[in-house]
Write a protein that holds these residues in place. Structure first.
Motif, PDB file in Angstrom:
ATOM      1  N   ILE A  48       0.835  -1.197   0.000  1.00 44.63           N
ATOM      2  CA  ILE A  48       0.000   0.000   0.000  1.00 44.63           C
ATOM      3  C   ILE A  48       0.872   1.250   0.000  1.00 44.63           C
ATOM      4  CG2 ILE A  48      -1.944  -1.056   1.208  1.00 44.63           C
ATOM      5  CD1 ILE A  48      -0.863   0.587   3.724  1.00 44.63           C
ATOM      6  N   GLU A  49       0.273   2.333  -0.418  1.00 45.04           N
ATOM      7  CA  GLU A  49       0.884   3.628  -0.220  1.00 45.04           C
ATOM      8  C   GLU A  49       0.684   3.928   1.254  1.00 45.04           C
ATOM      9  OE1 GLU A  49       2.127   6.611  -2.540  1.00 45.04           O
ATOM     10  OE2 GLU A  49       2.811   4.575  -2.935  1.00 45.04           O
ATOM     11  N   GLY A  50       1.770   3.939   1.977  1.00 44.89           N
ATOM     12  CA  GLY A  50       1.636   4.125   3.406  1.00 44.89           C
ATOM     13  C   GLY A  50       2.036   5.529   3.828  1.00 44.89           C
ATOM     14  N   PHE A  51       1.352   6.013   4.842  1.00 47.74           N
ATOM     15  CA  PHE A  51       1.698   7.306   5.420  1.00 47.74           C
ATOM     16  C   PHE A  51       2.377   7.015   6.745  1.00 47.74           C
ATOM     17  CE2 PHE A  51       0.766  11.659   6.799  1.00 47.74           C
ATOM     18  CZ  PHE A  51       1.165  12.314   5.644  1.00 47.74           C
ATOM     19  N   ILE A  52       3.683   7.274   6.802  1.00 51.20           N
ATOM     20  CA  ILE A  52       4.468   6.826   7.944  1.00 51.20           C
ATOM     21  C   ILE A  52       4.430   7.878   9.054  1.00 51.20           C
ATOM     22  CG2 ILE A  52       6.660   5.742   8.582  1.00 51.20           C
ATOM     23  CD1 ILE A  52       5.685   4.611   5.975  1.00 51.20           C
ATOM     24  N   THR A  53       4.000   7.455  10.235  1.00 50.30           N
ATOM     25  CA  THR A  53       3.942   8.407  11.346  1.00 50.30           C
ATOM     26  C   THR A  53       4.642   7.842  12.568  1.00 50.30           C
ATOM     27  OG1 THR A  53       1.923   7.481  12.276  1.00 50.30           O
ATOM     28  CG2 THR A  53       1.646   9.168  10.584  1.00 50.30           C
ATOM     29  N   LYS A  54       4.995   8.736  13.439  1.00 52.78           N
ATOM     30  CA  LYS A  54       5.619   8.337  14.686  1.00 52.78           C
ATOM     31  C   LYS A  54       4.636   8.635  15.808  1.00 52.78           C
ATOM     32  CE  LYS A  54       9.733   6.866  15.963  1.00 52.78           C
ATOM     33  NZ  LYS A  54      10.415   5.779  15.279  1.00 52.78           N
ATOM     34  N   PHE A 101      -2.543   5.593   2.878  1.00 50.67           N
ATOM     35  CA  PHE A 101      -2.541   6.967   2.388  1.00 50.67           C
ATOM     36  C   PHE A 101      -3.905   7.385   1.834  1.00 50.67           C
ATOM     37  CE2 PHE A 101      -1.612  10.190  -0.882  1.00 50.67           C
ATOM     38  CZ  PHE A 101      -1.038  11.147  -0.059  1.00 50.67           C
ATOM     39  N   ASP A 102      -4.592   6.436   1.201  1.00 54.21           N
ATOM     40  CA  ASP A 102      -5.819   6.839   0.508  1.00 54.21           C
ATOM     41  C   ASP A 102      -6.979   7.196   1.425  1.00 54.21           C
ATOM     42  OD1 ASP A 102      -6.019   4.273   1.332  1.00 54.21           O
ATOM     43  OD2 ASP A 102      -7.001   3.497  -0.462  1.00 54.21           O
ATOM     44  N   ILE A 103      -6.838   6.940   2.718  1.00 58.57           N
ATOM     45  CA  ILE A 103      -7.955   7.305   3.590  1.00 58.57           C
ATOM     46  C   ILE A 103      -7.778   8.712   4.167  1.00 58.57           C
ATOM     47  CG2 ILE A 103      -8.456   4.926   4.270  1.00 58.57           C
ATOM     48  CD1 ILE A 103      -7.177   6.294   7.079  1.00 58.57           C
ATOM     49  N   ILE A 104      -6.576   9.245   3.997  1.00 59.97           N
ATOM     50  CA  ILE A 104      -6.319  10.534   4.634  1.00 59.97           C
ATOM     51  C   ILE A 104      -6.821  11.672   3.765  1.00 59.97           C
ATOM     52  CG2 ILE A 104      -4.497  12.096   5.432  1.00 59.97           C
ATOM     53  CD1 ILE A 104      -2.936   9.523   6.154  1.00 59.97           C
ATOM     54  N   GLU A 105      -7.699  12.478   4.351  1.00 54.94           N
ATOM     55  CA  GLU A 105      -8.275  13.585   3.600  1.00 54.94           C
ATOM     56  C   GLU A 105      -7.344  14.780   3.624  1.00 54.94           C
ATOM     57  OE1 GLU A 105     -12.118  13.863   2.822  1.00 54.94           O
ATOM     58  OE2 GLU A 105     -11.800  11.697   2.664  1.00 54.94           O
ATOM     59  N   GLU A 106      -6.866  15.109   4.792  1.00 55.61           N
ATOM     60  CA  GLU A 106      -5.911  16.208   4.883  1.00 55.61           C
ATOM     61  C   GLU A 106      -5.126  16.131   6.179  1.00 55.61           C
ATOM     62  OE1 GLU A 106      -7.468  20.218   5.429  1.00 55.61           O
ATOM     63  OE2 GLU A 106      -9.453  19.343   5.735  1.00 55.61           O
ATOM     64  N   ILE A 107      -4.056  16.922   6.232  1.00 58.32           N
ATOM     65  CA  ILE A 107      -3.197  16.919   7.407  1.00 58.32           C
ATOM     66  C   ILE A 107      -3.160  18.355   7.931  1.00 58.32           C
ATOM     67  CG2 ILE A 107      -0.832  16.536   8.198  1.00 58.32           C
ATOM     68  CD1 ILE A 107      -0.861  14.670   5.489  1.00 58.32           C
ATOM     69  N   LEU A 151      -4.180  13.942  11.401  1.00 57.66           N
ATOM     70  CA  LEU A 151      -4.588  13.383  10.112  1.00 57.66           C
ATOM     71  C   LEU A 151      -6.109  13.372  10.108  1.00 57.66           C
ATOM     72  CD1 LEU A 151      -2.373  10.149  10.173  1.00 57.66           C
ATOM     73  CD2 LEU A 151      -1.671  12.446   9.494  1.00 57.66           C
ATOM     74  N   VAL A 152      -6.704  14.014   9.129  1.00 57.79           N
ATOM     75  CA  VAL A 152      -8.164  14.002   9.059  1.00 57.79           C
ATOM     76  C   VAL A 152      -8.586  12.863   8.125  1.00 57.79           C
ATOM     77  CG1 VAL A 152     -10.241  15.286   8.468  1.00 57.79           C
ATOM     78  CG2 VAL A 152      -8.272  16.469   9.467  1.00 57.79           C
ATOM     79  N   ILE A 153      -9.377  11.978   8.658  1.00 57.28           N
ATOM     80  CA  ILE A 153      -9.886  10.888   7.834  1.00 57.28           C
ATOM     81  C   ILE A 153     -11.396  10.937   7.850  1.00 57.28           C
ATOM     82  CG2 ILE A 153      -7.904   9.402   8.314  1.00 57.28           C
ATOM     83  CD1 ILE A 153     -10.006   7.753  10.065  1.00 57.28           C
ATOM     84  N   PHE A 205       3.868  -0.693  12.367  1.00 59.81           N
ATOM     85  CA  PHE A 205       2.568  -1.359  12.379  1.00 59.81           C
ATOM     86  C   PHE A 205       1.593  -0.628  11.462  1.00 59.81           C
ATOM     87  CE2 PHE A 205       4.606  -2.214  16.448  1.00 59.81           C
ATOM     88  CZ  PHE A 205       4.570  -3.603  16.450  1.00 59.81           C
ATOM     89  N   VAL A 206       0.892  -1.407  10.663  1.00 59.95           N
ATOM     90  CA  VAL A 206      -0.049  -0.810   9.727  1.00 59.95           C
ATOM     91  C   VAL A 206      -1.427  -0.750  10.382  1.00 59.95           C
ATOM     92  CG1 VAL A 206      -1.053  -0.956   7.418  1.00 59.95           C
ATOM     93  CG2 VAL A 206       1.264  -1.797   7.815  1.00 59.95           C
ATOM     94  N   ILE A 207      -1.994   0.446  10.382  1.00 59.22           N
ATOM     95  CA  ILE A 207      -3.268   0.664  11.068  1.00 59.22           C
ATOM     96  C   ILE A 207      -4.436   0.253  10.172  1.00 59.22           C
ATOM     97  CG2 ILE A 207      -4.790   2.429  12.066  1.00 59.22           C
ATOM     98  CD1 ILE A 207      -2.303   2.145  13.703  1.00 59.22           C
ATOM     99  N   ASP A 208      -5.345  -0.477  10.758  1.00 59.03           N
ATOM    100  CA  ASP A 208      -6.609  -0.781  10.091  1.00 59.03           C
ATOM    101  C   ASP A 208      -7.612   0.263  10.572  1.00 59.03           C
ATOM    102  OD1 ASP A 208      -8.430  -3.531   9.127  1.00 59.03           O
ATOM    103  OD2 ASP A 208      -9.404  -1.846  10.114  1.00 59.03           O
ATOM    104  N   VAL A 209      -8.033   1.139   9.682  1.00 60.88           N
ATOM    105  CA  VAL A 209      -8.802   2.300  10.115  1.00 60.88           C
ATOM    106  C   VAL A 209     -10.106   1.909  10.786  1.00 60.88           C
ATOM    107  CG1 VAL A 209      -9.939   4.402   9.360  1.00 60.88           C
ATOM    108  CG2 VAL A 209      -7.726   3.789   8.450  1.00 60.88           C
ATOM    109  N   GLU A 210     -10.795   0.948  10.193  1.00 55.79           N
ATOM    110  CA  GLU A 210     -12.060   0.534  10.790  1.00 55.79           C
ATOM    111  C   GLU A 210     -11.841   0.010  12.205  1.00 55.79           C
ATOM    112  OE1 GLU A 210     -14.340  -2.147   8.435  1.00 55.79           O
ATOM    113  OE2 GLU A 210     -15.941  -2.244   9.922  1.00 55.79           O
TER     114      GLU A 210
END
Lengths: 165, 651
Positions: free
Chosen positions: B511-517, B527-533, B582-584, B632-637
């Protein structure tokens, strides 16, 4: 000749445990653990083993023993677990204080686990054996790491909590 | 004398069987050798004629005029064909099921028998070919591959069409004959023969330039007389050597084999292992690249590393595609299910399909079929209204069932949509209340209401029909889908229809991942679930009692969740002014997730965390970065549900 099997013995809190050598994939030295916080209590974290993510289980935590800090003698025994549901084999690392020896244990030397008198629930053991004047507890590694058992442990924890309250 | 011969020739035209013809030939043969050659020419012409695939004059002469018998035949044959159709669909998932194979074989066999009895030679011949083909499957000479199953399904449709001609023409034999003549069965038969590998020895020998057309004609003629094998005659006549025949036979076998096994069979486990290993290879490769290019700055090395990367990428793509099957395969079978179901309940349903080429893991394809069948049957049985009802509400008489598959980010999304009556929200709420699940319907979103349908034993159906309500409810659908880590949702609008959305993750997920700490660990958001930062200053933020925040942003109130709190991290930033949000949007509700810092965007290989994490819905997996560390990859649901659970919401 009497049938015997090779076992890897290791120490946790100065007690000897063993698992069949056939279950052991490899033994590695301590390496950096990425902790997992929102997970089962005995799940210490995960390690990167040559590009594979392997969960590490702390046997001390699993057996409700005092947690100790890992040092350079701490080893991870990587074992193969067969998931009964899916049939897949997956690897899990178990953190133990130190690895001891490889011993032969013949079937006749293997005694059934007594129901009482042990720190562990007898379900976790396949039996006990006497080797070189030492008592060795043989772990039922599949039983320890199956999902059902995981749920089981959680329930025990819950039970405990409710008693404490 | 010539007149005699001509008479005989005339007679020959009338006589039917080869035997009789042979008798005449024999007598003529005795008369004049020249005439023999004329006759030979005639025979060869007839043979050629046969090859041209046209019906002989008398082909349909013997069709019975007994209407009752024809009626019985139609009913019986259609029944056989229907059953065979269902069996063959099953066979695709269980290609060695002896019972099914036998039952299909019997269906063709008995159709062939009855058709022959009634003089329906076209039906007889087609079912004869199908029987032949199937006997090879039965005798394990041929595997019931997709190609073969498709061909047979085609054949079944074909037979049904031919049979329907009889009914359409109201059992008027002349009309039927006329129509029959316009239906060419030979192109289908030759396709079937292509599979059964009936490339003639003669053809092969000719290809090999061992013999020419004339030789073939000569041998064929001889074959008619002696009924010997083509090869035997060819050798006897010293056209070819025995060796040639052996090679040709071997070739014939080879052709057959080509059709039977153009594939290497690989066990699914091995393939999975390979996919897994390649995934690890990709990670290791990126680790090597990162380490080496940091250590050594060298153009040559960079070139090598780049080509290394390319090779591995292409290898990864090949390996992934190896276990994949286009979903069109089950779509085709769904068409049969839809057609049959619609007929059972006397509804008219148009089918619209999209994305048949979307590839899915074979394992997933097998698991998804049953749930799809269930949903589709439900849609026809309960969703789409009867034609008259539809007309009353201004809808076209024919209902529309749309089935589509597409890639959506890291998922394959399958949508099943009908334009029926929609789900009755009130009915579900009443049922839920009567079951004690809820007290009232206040504040329940449609999604929450429809989710009740997935509960075991939850059925609002009053009557049990043939189609659904056989003790298998949507709970089983959900369970099946979840067993392949998929998710299912329902959307429904009263009077407009219902939509099922199934999301299935890809096997080797990248996936296109958005890496955060967050705190001490690295977490990856898709990445595709993020609307804006966004970042906040004091004035936009309201601090809530429990340490959470609410912000007013772009005219909306957005609850902010501290990721560290959900993930039980230590030492994460608790002051939102320092954090990055991160706004989702999930379920049409915006959420803000506060993380400590953002490290960037990166292609991320999702690796399974194993069964010990199965009880943890927050992670969809883990990943290993170029430097060897784990994220770790987050499952948004799972993440949002976990938040809700912590807030004591019932989900």
């Amino acid at each position: 000749m009497e049938k015997s099997e090779k076992y890897l013995t290791f120490k946790i809190e100065n007690e000897l445990y063993a698992i069949p050598i056939t279950k052991v994939r490899e033994i590695i030295r301590y390496t950096t653990i990425t902790p997992v916080h929102d997970a089962l209590s005995f799940l210490k974290g995960v390690i990167n083993l040559r590009g594979k993510i392997i969960p590490i289980i702390d046997m001390r935590l699993k057996f409700n023993l005092k947690e100790s800090t890992y040092n350079d003698r701490t080893v991870f025994i990587i074992v193969d677990i067969v998931n009964r549901e899916s049939g897949y084999i997956y690897s899990v690392g178990i953190a133990v204080d130190s690895v001891n020896d490889v011993v032969d244990i013949s079937e006749s030397n293997l005694e059934r686990t007594p129901e009482i008198g042990l720190k562990l629930r007898s379900g976790y053991l396949t039996g006990i054996a006497q080797v070189n004047n030492n008592m060795i507890m043989i772990l039922n590694i599949d039983k320890i790491l199956t999902k059902e058992d995981v749920i089981d442990v959680n329930e025990i924890i819950k039970e405990k909590e409710s008693i404490e309250k | 004398m010539i007149i005699d011969v001509l008479k005989l020739i005339k007679e020959l035209n009338i006589k039917e069987s080869y035997d009789e013809k042979k008798e005449i030939i024999d007598s003529i043969n005795l008369l004049i050798p020249q005439i023999n050659s004329i006759l030979k020419k005639y025979f060869v012409d007839e043979l050629k004629h046969k090859e041209k695939k046209e019906y002989p004059e008398d082909f349909f002469d013997n069709i019975t005029t007994d209407k009752k018998m024809l009626q019985d035949f139609i009913i019986e044959s259609l029944e056989h064909l229907e059953r065979a159709q269902v069996d063959i669909v099953d066979l695709e998932y269980d290609p060695t099921n002896k019972d099914k194979i036998d039952s299909i074989f019997r269906a063709f066999h008995s159709i062939k028998g009855s058709a022959s009895f009634l003089g329906l030679k076209n039906i007889e011949e087609v079912s004869h070919e199908l029987e032949n083909l199937f006997s090879m499957v039965r005798d394990s000479k041929l595997r019931a591959t997709k190609e073969i199953i498709d061909k047979i399904l085609e054949g079944i449709e074909f037979l049904k069409n031919i049979i329907n001609v009889i009914t359409i023409n109201d059992f008027n034999i002349d009309k039927i004959k006329n129509d029959f003549k316009s239906i060419n069965i030979y192109s289908y038969i030759s396709e079937i023969r292509g599979i059964t590998g009936h490339k003639k020895i003669g053809e092969i020998l000719k290809e090999e330039k061992r013999i020419d057309d004339e030789d073939i004609q000569e041998i064929l003629l001889e074959q008619i007389e002696t009924k010997k094998k083509f090869g035997e005659i060819a050798v006897e006549k010293e056209k070819v050597t025995e060796e040639d025949i052996k090679t040709a036979v071997a070739k014939q076998q080879e052709e057959l084999k080509k059709f039977v096994s153009n594939y290497v069979k690989v066990s699914y486990d091995k393939l999975n292992e390979l996919i897994d290993n390649v995934g690890e290879l990709v990670i290791n490769q990126s680790m090597i690249k990162q380490k080496l290019s940091n250590m050594i700055k060298d153009v040559e090395l960079e070139r090598i590393l780049n080509s290394f990367e390319q090779i591995i990428t292409s290898m990864k793509n090949i390996v992934i595609s190896m276990g994949m099957i286009p979903i069109g395969e089950i779509f085709n079978k769904l068409k049969v299910v839809i057609r049959n179901t619609a007929r059972e309940v006397n509804k008219i349903v148009n089918i619209q399909m999209e994305g048949e080429e979307t590839e899915l893991d074979k394992n997933v394809i097998e698991k998804i079929y049953d749930p799809l069948v269930h949903i589709v049957r439900n849609a026809i049985d309960h969703g789409i209204e009867m034609p008259d009802e539809r007309e009353k509400v201004g809808k076209p008489r024919a209902g529309l069932l749309y089935i589509g598959a597409s890639h959506r980010g890291n998922n394959i999304e399958i949508v099943i949509r009908d334009d029926g009556a929609g789900i009755n929200r009130e009915k579900i709420i009443n049922k839920a209340i009567s079951m004690g699940l809820i007290e009232n319907s206040d504040n329940l979103s449609d999604k929450e209401v429809f989710n009740f349908l997935f509960l075991p034993g939850f059925s609002t159906k009053e009557g049990v029909t043939n189609i659904s309500g056989r003790g298998v409810g949507l709970d089983v659908v959900k369970k099946n889908i979840e067993s392949i880590k998929g998710k299912v949702e329902i959307e429904s609008y009263k009077g407009k229809g219902t939509k099922f959305i199934i999301k299935i993750p890809l096997t080797l997920a990248i996936i296109e991942g958005f890496i955060t700490k967050v705190g001490t660990n690295t977490y990856i958001f898709p990445f595709d679930i993020i609307e804006e930062i966004i970042t906040f200053s004091d004035k936009d933020v309201t601090k809530m009692g429990d340490g959470d925040y609410m912000v007013f942003h772009r005219g909306k109130h957005i609850p902010i969740v501290l990721a560290g709190k959900v993930l039980k991290e230590m030492n994460y930033k608790t002051d939102i002014k320092d954090a990055i949000v991160l706004v989702i949007e999930y379920d049409n509700i915006p959420y803000g997730i506060a993380v400590d810092s953002v490290l960037g965007k990166q292609e991320t290989v999702i690796k399974s965390l194993g069964i010990l994490f199965a009880s943890n819905p927050v992670f969809s997996g883990g990943t290993i970065f170029g430097d060897g560390t784990i994220g770790f990859v987050i499952d948004v649901e799972g993440f949002i549900n976990s938040v809700k659970r912590k807030e004591g919401l019932n989900i």
